[in-house]
Design a protein around this motif. Structure first.
Motif, mmCIF file in Angstrom:
data_model
loop_
_atom_site.group_PDB
_atom_site.id
_atom_site.type_symbol
_atom_site.label_atom_id
_atom_site.label_comp_id
_atom_site.label_asym_id
_atom_site.label_seq_id
_atom_site.Cartn_x
_atom_site.Cartn_y
_atom_site.Cartn_z
ATOM 1 N N SER A 84 -9.109 3.349 -11.501
ATOM 2 C CA SER A 84 -9.934 4.099 -10.722
ATOM 3 C C SER A 84 -8.746 4.715 -9.725
ATOM 4 N N SER A 85 -9.206 5.728 -8.955
ATOM 5 C CA SER A 85 -8.313 6.611 -8.108
ATOM 6 C C SER A 85 -8.889 6.697 -6.487
ATOM 7 N N ALA A 86 -8.200 6.240 -5.579
ATOM 8 C CA ALA A 86 -8.814 6.311 -4.176
ATOM 9 C C ALA A 86 -7.507 6.715 -3.188
ATOM 10 N N TYR A 87 -7.918 7.875 -2.405
ATOM 11 C CA TYR A 87 -6.730 8.184 -1.507
ATOM 12 C C TYR A 87 -7.451 8.095 0.026
ATOM 13 N N ILE A 102 0.778 -1.173 -0.045
ATOM 14 C CA ILE A 102 0.035 0.190 0.014
ATOM 15 C C ILE A 102 0.845 1.300 0.084
ATOM 16 N N ARG A 103 0.541 2.324 -0.925
ATOM 17 C CA ARG A 103 1.351 3.146 -1.017
ATOM 18 C C ARG A 103 1.204 4.231 0.104
ATOM 19 N N VAL A 108 -4.842 -0.148 -7.439
ATOM 20 C CA VAL A 108 -5.267 1.354 -7.254
ATOM 21 C C VAL A 108 -4.237 1.746 -5.924
ATOM 22 N N LEU A 109 -4.312 1.003 -4.844
ATOM 23 C CA LEU A 109 -3.883 1.553 -3.672
ATOM 24 C C LEU A 109 -2.436 1.449 -3.513
ATOM 25 N N SER A 110 -1.844 0.531 -4.400
ATOM 26 C CA SER A 110 -0.384 0.557 -4.522
ATOM 27 C C SER A 110 0.154 1.108 -5.860
ATOM 28 N N LEU A 163 -12.140 3.310 2.153
ATOM 29 C CA LEU A 163 -11.086 3.347 1.132
ATOM 30 C C LEU A 163 -11.506 2.378 -0.002
ATOM 31 N N ILE A 164 -11.901 1.309 0.345
ATOM 32 C CA ILE A 164 -12.015 0.081 -0.537
ATOM 33 C C ILE A 164 -12.908 0.306 -1.350
ATOM 34 N N ILE A 165 -13.980 1.104 -1.190
ATOM 35 C CA ILE A 165 -15.199 1.145 -1.990
ATOM 36 C C ILE A 165 -14.886 1.405 -3.567
ATOM 37 N N GLU A 166 -14.349 2.706 -3.707
ATOM 38 C CA GLU A 166 -14.084 3.165 -5.072
ATOM 39 C C GLU A 166 -12.730 2.402 -5.631
ATOM 40 N N SER A 167 -11.848 1.919 -4.838
ATOM 41 C CA SER A 167 -10.545 1.385 -5.388
ATOM 42 C C SER A 167 -11.091 0.228 -5.939
ATOM 43 N N GLU A 168 -12.100 -0.515 -5.752
ATOM 44 C CA GLU A 168 -12.402 -1.843 -6.476
ATOM 45 C C GLU A 168 -13.286 -1.727 -7.831
#
Length: 443
Positions: free
Chosen positions: A270-273, A5-6, A307-309, A260-265
């Protein structure tokens, strides 16, 4: 897995690195524009034949020229196939969305006396036709149909149709067809991507030409809308999903991570922070995310990890609340969720967001399905200038004015002065003494 995870510290980033965090997939559409242009030209020249070919090539859909439009039999089959629990959910969501948009409707006509004897106002009328785009590449989305079609029906648009890709079996998703019936839309066409935008921009043997297209889509859809903006109104800019979860030091980091998981999936584009002013919240989120990934299916887990990485997601630690707010307003996210014991304390500082969901009991999931406000939201920073999809997207306003004889003299005097200054002789003549003479002769 935690290392995947970034994690970024905002104050340590250079100006260029911070700017790169604001980029989305469609920030550079060069590749997509070139491909979309070829597809558009083919649809314009070949009509249904191109839709069939691209449907097979891109969607692996078994469709023929005579099967592009969904039939009554297909509607009936879909209705019978939808489980009772899903029927109830679709009806509940439709009602919520309808109630919200009915409240959003302006008066059909209003006039007010601006000055003595001077009446001004507006009248609203629906646009003639619209196509609601419902994507299917990464799943099936009856929710998008409801969000796009319900306000169109509420606004009274005479012609509402739906565009959505067919599956490999040549059929449209059953729940999407059932939702169309519930909303009151009977025209559904099996086409997606840039070819669908082109189809309603120019019309084909089967698909009608319409005035506007609304709904989210892939970068190819976004590119096609840009290329055809002088042929069809492309509506609110709505590309791949994006979100920011803002969690202050009072928040539960594990709960913020869940959101945070919601839009990342949604997809790898996608983009999610998650942004927070608390190291403790950030670390709690980091620890929680891998466990949430294990509870997702393989496809959605893969999307979220990507997305998260990757370059368009992760966790950001800011030095204070002001830095968090500044980043949010610069990013102008499609979805913003605020985790705080006092979420309303932050609301007034947010100027750029498609939607703002307040508190731990209002996850983005509710907004995407059943809350009521529209979930088709501006993306890629367009929330700085654009609003969520709503009834106003399906209405056009006409200005109205009426001046009494007693009020005319004052308005004419000032109009004459301005017209003379700007050199418009005809304007000035129309409010000169000549008009008074003509009116007296008429009387």
């Amino acid at each position: 897995m935690v290392e995947e995870i970034r994690l970024l510290t905002l104050q340590n980033l250079s100006a260029d690195a911070r700017q790169k965090l604001l980029l989305r997939t469609e920030s550079d559409l060069g590749h997509y524009l070139n491909t979309a242009q070829t597809i558009i030209k083919a649809v314009q020249e070949e009509g249904d034949a191109a839709l069939v070919r691209f449907g097979r090539d891109f969607d692996k859909a078994a469709i023929e020229p005579g099967t592009i439009k969904v039939t009554e039999e297909e509607f009936a089959r879909a209705e019978a196939a939808v489980p009772a629990e899903l029927v109830e959910a679709i009806r509940f969501a439709t009602e919520s969305i309808r109630i919200f948009h009915q409240q959003q409707m302006p008066e059909r006509m209003r006039m007010e006396e601006m000055r003595p004897g001077v009446f001004c106002g507006e009248k609203y009328a629906p646009i003639p036709s619209v196509a609601c785009y419902v994507p299917r590449g990464k799943g099936s989305f009856p929710s998008v149909l409801m969000m796009t079609a319900v306000p169109a029906v509420v606004a009274g648009v005479p012609k509402v149709c739906v565009l959505t890709p067919a599956g490999p079996d040549g059929r449209v998703d059953d729940a999407t067809l059932f939702a169309a019936q519930e909303v009151g839309v009977s025209e559904v066409y099996k086409c997606g991507g840039a070819q669908a935008v082109a189809a309603v921009a120019y019309g084909t043997e089967t698909v009608p030409k319409v005035d506007k297209i609304v709904g989210p889509g892939s970068p190819w859809v976004v590119a096609a809308k840009q290329l055809l903006a002088d042929v069809i109104d492309p509506g609110t800019p709505a590309g791949p999903s994006e979100s920011i979860v803002f969690a202050d030091s009072s928040a539960d980091g594990a709960l913020a991570a869940l959101d945070l998981i919601i839009e990342s999936e949604h997809g790898p584009d996608s983009s999610a922070y998650l942004i927070t002013n608390s190291e403790q919240v950030a670390q709690a989120a980091l620890q929680a995310i891998p466990g949430y990934w294990e509870q997702l299916g393989e496809t959605r887990r893969s999307f979220s990890k990507t997305v998260l990485s990757g370059e368009r997601g992760g966790i950001i630690i800011a030095e204070d609340i002001r830095s968090c707010i500044d980043f949010i307003n610069d990013y102008a996210p499609e979805h913003l969720m605020i985790h705080s014991r006092e979420p309303f304390a932050h609301l007034g500082s947010i100027t750029n967001a498609g939607e703002i969901l307040l508190g731990e009991h209002t996850p983005i999931s509710l907004g995407n399905y059943v809350l009521g406000p529209n979930a088709v939201l501006p993306t890629s920073g367009a929330a700085k200038l654009h609003s969520p999809l709503g009834v106003y997207d399906y209405l056009k306003a006409t200005g109205i004015g009426y001046v009494t004889s007693n009020a005319y003299t004052t308005l004419a005097k000032h109009t004459h002065a301005l017209a003379v200054y700007e050199g418009f002789d005809g304007h000035a003549l129309a409010v000169s003494e000549l008009r008074d003479t003509l009116q007296q002769q008429k009387g």
